[in-house]
Design a protein around this motif. Structure first.
Motif, mmCIF file in Angstrom:
data_model
loop_
_atom_site.group_PDB
_atom_site.id
_atom_site.type_symbol
_atom_site.label_atom_id
_atom_site.label_comp_id
_atom_site.label_asym_id
_atom_site.label_seq_id
_atom_site.Cartn_x
_atom_site.Cartn_y
_atom_site.Cartn_z
ATOM 1 N N SER A 154 -12.668 -1.199 -7.095
ATOM 2 C CA SER A 154 -11.596 -0.844 -8.026
ATOM 3 C C SER A 154 -10.686 0.193 -7.385
ATOM 4 O O SER A 154 -10.990 0.758 -6.325
ATOM 5 N N ALA A 155 -9.581 0.454 -8.063
ATOM 6 C CA ALA A 155 -8.758 1.603 -7.703
ATOM 7 C C ALA A 155 -9.547 2.865 -8.051
ATOM 8 O O ALA A 155 -10.502 2.828 -8.837
ATOM 9 N N PHE A 156 -9.153 3.998 -7.457
ATOM 10 C CA PHE A 156 -9.915 5.222 -7.707
ATOM 11 C C PHE A 156 -9.042 6.449 -7.505
ATOM 12 O O PHE A 156 -8.055 6.427 -6.760
ATOM 13 N N VAL A 216 -7.520 15.667 -9.908
ATOM 14 C CA VAL A 216 -7.020 14.490 -9.198
ATOM 15 C C VAL A 216 -5.953 14.906 -8.189
ATOM 16 O O VAL A 216 -4.971 15.566 -8.533
ATOM 17 N N GLN A 217 -6.164 14.514 -6.928
ATOM 18 C CA GLN A 217 -5.216 14.808 -5.862
ATOM 19 C C GLN A 217 -4.321 13.612 -5.541
ATOM 20 O O GLN A 217 -3.173 13.766 -5.145
ATOM 21 N N LYS A 218 -4.877 12.420 -5.722
ATOM 22 C CA LYS A 218 -4.143 11.206 -5.375
ATOM 23 C C LYS A 218 -4.881 10.014 -5.970
ATOM 24 O O LYS A 218 -6.099 10.066 -6.166
ATOM 25 N N THR A 219 -4.160 8.951 -6.277
ATOM 26 C CA THR A 219 -4.781 7.718 -6.760
ATOM 27 C C THR A 219 -4.583 6.624 -5.723
ATOM 28 O O THR A 219 -3.475 6.427 -5.221
ATOM 29 N N ILE A 220 -5.671 5.945 -5.385
ATOM 30 C CA ILE A 220 -5.651 4.902 -4.361
ATOM 31 C C ILE A 220 -5.749 3.533 -5.033
ATOM 32 O O ILE A 220 -6.668 3.279 -5.823
ATOM 33 N N PHE A 221 -4.790 2.664 -4.712
ATOM 34 C CA PHE A 221 -4.794 1.299 -5.232
ATOM 35 C C PHE A 221 -5.037 0.343 -4.062
ATOM 36 O O PHE A 221 -4.122 0.059 -3.284
ATOM 37 N N PRO A 222 -6.264 -0.149 -3.901
ATOM 38 C CA PRO A 222 -6.593 -1.002 -2.754
ATOM 39 C C PRO A 222 -6.116 -2.438 -2.941
ATOM 40 O O PRO A 222 -5.636 -2.826 -4.014
ATOM 41 N N LEU A 223 -6.252 -3.220 -1.885
ATOM 42 C CA LEU A 223 -5.956 -4.648 -1.957
ATOM 43 C C LEU A 223 -6.876 -5.299 -2.981
ATOM 44 O O LEU A 223 -8.033 -4.897 -3.139
ATOM 45 N N PRO A 255 -11.801 -2.076 3.138
ATOM 46 C CA PRO A 255 -10.897 -2.238 1.998
ATOM 47 C C PRO A 255 -11.554 -2.088 0.630
ATOM 48 O O PRO A 255 -10.891 -2.259 -0.393
ATOM 49 N N ILE A 256 -12.859 -1.798 0.599
ATOM 50 C CA ILE A 256 -13.552 -1.594 -0.677
ATOM 51 C C ILE A 256 -14.263 -0.250 -0.634
ATOM 52 O O ILE A 256 -15.119 -0.011 0.222
ATOM 53 N N CYS A 257 -13.909 0.627 -1.547
ATOM 54 C CA CYS A 257 -14.545 1.941 -1.637
ATOM 55 C C CYS A 257 -15.949 1.764 -2.215
ATOM 56 O O CYS A 257 -16.108 1.331 -3.368
ATOM 57 N N HIS A 258 -16.959 2.091 -1.417
ATOM 58 C CA HIS A 258 -18.347 1.805 -1.787
ATOM 59 C C HIS A 258 -18.747 2.347 -3.164
ATOM 60 O O HIS A 258 -19.382 1.633 -3.953
ATOM 61 N N PRO A 259 -18.410 3.604 -3.509
ATOM 62 C CA PRO A 259 -18.822 4.106 -4.826
ATOM 63 C C PRO A 259 -18.159 3.403 -6.010
ATOM 64 O O PRO A 259 -18.565 3.614 -7.150
ATOM 65 N N LEU A 279 -10.454 -4.272 -8.653
ATOM 66 C CA LEU A 279 -9.677 -4.126 -9.874
ATOM 67 C C LEU A 279 -8.487 -3.205 -9.626
ATOM 68 O O LEU A 279 -8.577 -2.252 -8.845
ATOM 69 N N LYS A 280 -7.394 -3.469 -10.330
ATOM 70 C CA LYS A 280 -6.256 -2.559 -10.284
ATOM 71 C C LYS A 280 -6.516 -1.320 -11.141
ATOM 72 O O LYS A 280 -5.840 -0.303 -10.981
ATOM 73 N N ASP A 281 -7.502 -1.428 -12.030
ATOM 74 C CA ASP A 281 -7.845 -0.303 -12.898
ATOM 75 C C ASP A 281 -8.522 0.809 -12.094
ATOM 76 O O ASP A 281 -9.327 0.540 -11.192
#
Length: 277
Positions: A134-136, A145-152, A167-171, A212-214
């Motif tokens: 998901s995004a995180f 919150v310092q920044k929001t990351i929206f992955p592929l 391209p996938i944040c493990h947590p 997810l974009k969420d």
């Protein structure tokens, strides 16, 4: 709550099988751990168990703290091992997990309350999916919150990106347990165990990836963060080179060479930084 000091021979049978097994590994007992675990429990989706693997020399302190916080909560199951190695702890947690899906979380991150609901619903709507991130939000030591990351988000995009990055944040990941086991489970080195797993899962064309974009978690960045370190790049490069040796194409040899260049650049940068002091 179930507490087990694992002897690696006897598995504990859980009462019933939840849909999702949270998997959190911890080697320190502190407020961040309590916040992380509480966020796992405070979900709008309720059919889950929370697997906590306490590891390392402070494992007994982690067990004692979790027992104090959640001793009356039957959803919480804690396993203890003196081996302070994330890959081993993840494998141990997967072994005891009863859920159809494994939901990863780090011990200092924060799961937002609708995370499980959104990810589980995605799997229901997309039954061919295997790994879902998901995004995180990137959060600091104070949870700001310092920044929001929206992955592929798409399978093809993610597979193409695997050549040069993770391209996938493990947590943020939720994984079908059966597919994880069929791929060999967690086999990575000291770091980049997630990237190693994604590569092995990608070798099967039937496995599908998505994000997810969420925004589903707050991902805490600390001074010891693995991202961009020589050790994490070394693990990534070795996985890429192994993929080349296994016959998945010369692009993986090129990818491993590029990763090696990144390691050299970091080494030079660190050396120059020390010389300047």
């Amino acid at each position: 709550m179930t507490i087990a000091h694992v002897n690696y021979k006897v598995a504990i049978e859980a009462a019933g099988s939840p849909k999702i097994s949270w998997l959190v590994c911890a080697h320190h007992s502190n407020l961040k751990l309590k916040v992380a675990l509480q966020s796992c429990l405070d979900q709008t989706f309720t059919d889950f168990e929370l697997i906590v693997v306490a590891n390392g020399v402070s494992a007994s302190k982690v067990v004692a703290s979790v027992a104090e916080w959640y001793g009356s909560d039957s959803r919480v199951k804690i396993f203890s091992t003196p081996i302070c190695h994330l890959t081993f702890s993840l494998s141990l947690g997967v072994h005891f997990a009863k859920g159809e899906f494994i939901a990863r979380m780090d011990a200092d991150d924060i799961a937002y309350s609708t995370r499980l609901e959104k990810q589980y619903q995605f799997f229901i709507n997309h039954p061919d999916s295997t790994v879902l991130g998901s995004a995180f939000d990137l959060i600091d030591e104070n949870g700001l919150v310092q920044k929001t990351i929206f992955p592929l988000t798409g399978d093809e995009q993610i597979r193409n990106a695997l050549i040069y990055k993770n391209p996938i944040c493990h947590p943020t990941a939720m994984i079908r347990k059966q597919a994880l086991i069929e791929a060999g489970g967690y086999l990575g080195g000291l770091q980049a165990e997630d990237y190693d797993l994604w590569l092995r899962l990608s070798a099967n064309p039937n496995n599908r990836f998505a994000n997810l974009k969420d925004v589903c978690i707050g991902y805490r960045i600390t001074g010891g963060e693995a991202r961009g370190s020589r050790l994490s790049y070394s693990s990534q490069g070795s996985s890429q080179f192994r993929h080349f040796l296994m016959g998945y194409g010369s692009k993986w040899l090129i990818a491993s060479f590029i990763t090696f260049i990144k390691i050299m650049r970091l080494s030079v940068s660190n050396f120059l930084g020390r010389q300047a002091k």
